[in-house]
Structure formats: C-alpha cells, structure tokens
Write a protein that holds these residues in place. Structure first.
Motif, PDB file in Angstrom:
ATOM      1  N   VAL A 145       0.823  -1.208   0.000  1.00 35.79           N
ATOM      2  CA  VAL A 145       0.000   0.000   0.000  1.00 35.79           C
ATOM      3  C   VAL A 145       0.857   1.257   0.000  1.00 35.79           C
ATOM      4  CG1 VAL A 145      -1.912  -1.190   1.137  1.00 35.79           C
ATOM      5  CG2 VAL A 145      -0.231   0.032   2.521  1.00 35.79           C
ATOM      6  N   ALA A 146       0.297   2.287  -0.604  1.00 38.95           N
ATOM      7  CA  ALA A 146       1.008   3.557  -0.736  1.00 38.95           C
ATOM      8  C   ALA A 146       1.067   4.298   0.594  1.00 38.95           C
ATOM      9  CB  ALA A 146       0.316   4.427  -1.773  1.00 38.95           C
ATOM     10  N   GLU A 147       2.169   4.975   0.820  1.00 34.35           N
ATOM     11  CA  GLU A 147       2.322   5.800   2.016  1.00 34.35           C
ATOM     12  C   GLU A 147       1.894   7.239   1.772  1.00 34.35           C
ATOM     13  OE1 GLU A 147       6.263   5.442   3.516  1.00 34.35           O
ATOM     14  OE2 GLU A 147       6.097   3.289   3.918  1.00 34.35           O
ATOM     15  N   ARG A 148       1.671   7.587   0.515  1.00 33.07           N
ATOM     16  CA  ARG A 148       1.180   8.924   0.200  1.00 33.07           C
ATOM     17  C   ARG A 148       0.327   8.841  -1.054  1.00 33.07           C
ATOM     18  NH1 ARG A 148       4.072  11.510  -3.879  1.00 33.07           N
ATOM     19  NH2 ARG A 148       5.954  10.434  -4.574  1.00 33.07           N
ATOM     20  N   ALA A 149      -0.536   9.810  -1.254  1.00 33.44           N
ATOM     21  CA  ALA A 149      -1.414   9.830  -2.414  1.00 33.44           C
ATOM     22  C   ALA A 149      -0.608  10.076  -3.685  1.00 33.44           C
ATOM     23  CB  ALA A 149      -2.474  10.901  -2.248  1.00 33.44           C
ATOM     24  N   PHE A 150      -1.027   9.474  -4.794  1.00 41.24           N
ATOM     25  CA  PHE A 150      -0.283   9.598  -6.049  1.00 41.24           C
ATOM     26  C   PHE A 150      -0.268  11.018  -6.588  1.00 41.24           C
ATOM     27  CE2 PHE A 150      -4.634   8.531  -7.225  1.00 41.24           C
ATOM     28  CZ  PHE A 150      -4.922   9.472  -8.199  1.00 41.24           C
TER      29      PHE A 150
ATOM     30  N   ASP B  72      -0.066  13.804  -4.713  1.00 39.03           N
ATOM     31  CA  ASP B  72       0.466  14.745  -3.728  1.00 39.03           C
ATOM     32  C   ASP B  72       1.357  15.806  -4.365  1.00 39.03           C
ATOM     33  OD1 ASP B  72      -0.817  13.724  -1.562  1.00 39.03           O
ATOM     34  OD2 ASP B  72       0.934  12.786  -0.640  1.00 39.03           O
ATOM     35  N   PHE B  73       2.022  15.436  -5.478  1.00 37.85           N
ATOM     36  CA  PHE B  73       2.952  16.384  -6.099  1.00 37.85           C
ATOM     37  C   PHE B  73       2.249  17.664  -6.544  1.00 37.85           C
ATOM     38  CE2 PHE B  73       1.095  14.357  -9.735  1.00 37.85           C
ATOM     39  CZ  PHE B  73       1.108  15.306 -10.740  1.00 37.85           C
ATOM     40  N   ALA B  74       0.927  17.551  -6.794  1.00 43.64           N
ATOM     41  CA  ALA B  74       0.182  18.717  -7.288  1.00 43.64           C
ATOM     42  C   ALA B  74      -0.665  19.358  -6.203  1.00 43.64           C
ATOM     43  CB  ALA B  74      -0.709  18.292  -8.454  1.00 43.64           C
ATOM     44  N   ALA B  75      -0.464  18.934  -4.971  1.00 42.09           N
ATOM     45  CA  ALA B  75      -1.288  19.461  -3.877  1.00 42.09           C
ATOM     46  C   ALA B  75      -0.986  20.939  -3.632  1.00 42.09           C
ATOM     47  CB  ALA B  75      -1.032  18.663  -2.610  1.00 42.09           C
ATOM     48  N   GLN B  76      -2.021  21.670  -3.254  1.00 44.79           N
ATOM     49  CA  GLN B  76      -1.856  23.091  -2.940  1.00 44.79           C
ATOM     50  C   GLN B  76      -1.773  23.279  -1.432  1.00 44.79           C
ATOM     51  OE1 GLN B  76      -4.925  25.399  -4.810  1.00 44.79           O
ATOM     52  NE2 GLN B  76      -4.819  24.277  -6.731  1.00 44.79           N
TER      53      GLN B  76
END
Length: 351
Positions: free
Chosen positions: A326-331, A333-337
């Motif tokens: 399972v992922a530890e962060r959302a895919f 996230d790089f575009a999160a504000q």
C-alpha cells in the motif's frame, strides 16, 4: 493504510505420516522452501502441536516460535476448526462428528461439548503466549438440518437454536477477550454461521461481542452465490483472518448448489487451486487493502483436480503476486496546494 501479510499456509491438508509432513520441524522446512512466511497451525494433532502444553507453558511456546524463526517463519493463527465444530452438534450429526473428539468422551454429547469448550479456551491462552492476535475456528451447528425451509420455516426453532449457540460461545468469547485475541469464525456451509445474515444474528445474540469476528474464505461464499466482494464491504470491520481458496460454479441441467450427493469432482460447485477457479482475487486483495486489513493471507489448499504439493508451490507465488504494497502517500500529492485557512477562503471567494 496497511499491507496484507503473507504468504501463509494452513497445515491441516498437508499433515501426513511420512517426512517432512509428520512433524512441525519438517513442515516448517517444507513450507519455507516454497516461499511461505507463516503457518496456520491446527490444534488437533499433538505430534505437530501440543495445545495443552502451549496453553500452560511459555517455555514451550518460545520453543515453537524459535523453531519456526529458524526457517524464517511466524505463526499466522492457531486453528480449532474440529474442536469448534464440537461446541455445538445437532444429534443428527453425533455419529459423523464423534471421531473429532478423544475416545474418552465419544458417545456422550454433554462431555464432548465440555471437552470442546475447554479445548477452544485453551487455544486462547496458547495464542496469547505465542503473541497472536487472531484465532480460527468453526461455530458448530444446531440449526443446520433445517437450512432449507421444508418442513416450513419454524421461527421458534431458529430463535432457540441461536440463543443456545450464543449461550455456549459467550463464555469462550469472554476468555478470548481476557487474553486479547480475536475469535474468527470461518463462514462455512454446515455451520450455523454460514453467511452474513447468520453471522449478524449470532453477533446480536452475543451482544456485539468485540472478539466475535470472521475468517473470510471467498470460496464458501461463491458456492452459495453470495457476492463475496460486497461481503467485505459489509463486514470488513469484523474480518480478522483470511483463507485464500479458489472455487468455481458451472451451471448445468442436472445438479446445483446442493451437489446431488456427488463427489467434489462431479459437482457444479467445486474447490480449485488458487488461480484455477473463478474467484476475483484482484478484487479481494484490493478491498482488503482499502479497508486496512492487517492480518495474513493464508492458503487453504483444497482442489478436486490438482495434486497438493503443486497447489502449495503455486499458492505461495500466487499470494505474493496479489498482495498490494500500500502507498504511504497519495499519487497526486505532487500537485497538492497549500491548505492554510487563508488560502482556502481565498479560493472560495471569501477573502
């Protein structure tokens, strides 16, 4: 989110008279060589595992965990399927199930139930000493002879059957609670807990007991034509153990769900080795990852066609391939504000 642990393997179908299948050390070496990381150990064969010793001796439990650790293995759960069956037996099945009990209590339903109850309780103490959090069992059955409503449905009969089933299991559940272990009933035809509705009815009778949980096996749901993926949606908070077992149901004009008293190979519904049947394991592992299932994925090998060692060898890789890290962060996230309050209010036109 949590990653499912595995692969594990249930030993019951592989115990035999010849090495390596006649000792825990031999089975451990065999399973480890196939790539397994855990064993689900049945409690009915003293040559493999001495439940009475484990319930009273931390030293013995440490020896067992040490033996397995030498092979890179852990214990996923202990199993009292046969003993749990004997907690509740309708008289119609006395002769069929009597051989599950030791000779000294056979032929005496009261003593057999007392023995089964004490034995399942011992497994709670043993599980705690082994550092386990879940235990696998069957519920037994009082009402099963009337699973199909002929003679017509008798509400009083089922009310009394489930009240008695709860009366027998409530002290056992309390014992598991005392030891901090979840008791997981395999939902299985032949048991009074054979689908979601019967589990809910029993759960209500035991007061929503926190230790009353589920061993999820999709094969038994598929052969009843239950939506086994939606079952996870409904009961994921109670699913604490998992058997990886495949099945297929092929409709025909001669027999159906009940099997026509035929051997497994001739039934419309049959158990198969993982990957050879119809179960959507991609969907199952995705659901379990979604709901943070933290337990083991354990192969229970049963197949009407394939040889057992081949099924075990293929099963380890099959489970490994299906486990989702399972992922530890959302895919995205790089575009999160930024999410400070002033920025949020500005985006809403409130500043």
């Amino acid at each position: 989110m949590k990653t499912v642990k595995g692969p594990g393997i249930f030993l019951s179908q592989f115990i035999g008279q010849q090495p390596p299948y006649n000792s825990l050390a031999g089975l451990a070496g065999w399973a480890a060589a196939l790539g397994y990381k855990a064993l689900q150990i049945p409690c009915h064969d003293k040559a493999i595992f001495d439940l009475q010793r484990a319930a009273t001796s931390q030293t013995y439990c440490d020896e067992i965990t040490g033996l397995l650790a030498e092979h890179g293995l852990a214990i996923s759960e202990l199993s009292t399927h046969l003993e749990g069956q004997l907690v509740a037996v309708n008289p119609a099945y006395d002769a069929a199930f009597d051989h599950f009990a030791p000779a000294e209590v056979r032929g005496n339903a009261t003593k057999r139930t007392e023995w089964a109850t004490a034995t399942v309780k011992q497994a709670a103490a043993a599980s705690a000493k082994l550092g386990l959090s879940a235990h696998a069992t069957f519920s037994g059955s009082l009402a099963w002879p009337w699973f199909y409503p002929w003679p017509p449905h008798n509400a009083a009969l089922f009310e009394e059957a489930f009240a008695e089933l709860a009366r027998r299991w409530r002290p056992i559940l309390d014992e598991y609670d005392r030891h901090g272990v979840d008791l997981c009933y395999e939902i299985h035809p032949g048991e009074d807990l054979h689908d979601g509705v019967t589990f809910e009815r029993f759960l209500a009778k035991v007061g929503d007991h926190p230790r009353c949980n589920i061993l999820y096996d999709p094969s038994h749901l598929h052969l009843q034509h239950i939506d086994y993926l939606q079952f996870i949606d409904c009961y994921h908070t109670r699913i604490k153990a998992f058997h990886v077992k495949d099945a297929e149901f092929v409709k025909n004009g001669r027999s159906g769900v009940y099997g026509g008293y035929q051997p497994w190979i001739d039934r419309a519904g049959r158990f198969r080795s993982p990957g050879d049947g119809q179960i959507d394991f991609n969907g199952i592992f995705s659901k379990l990852a979604q709901y943070d299932y933290a337990g083991w994925a354990v192969l229970e090998w049963e197949c009407c066609l394939k040889e057992g060692d081949s099924g075990a060898r293929e099963g380890a890789e099959f489970i490994r391939r299906h486990i989702i890290p399972v992922a530890e962060r959302a895919f995205d996230d790089f575009a999160a504000q930024q999410d400070d309050r002033a920025s949020v209010r500005a985006q809403l036109g409130l500043e």
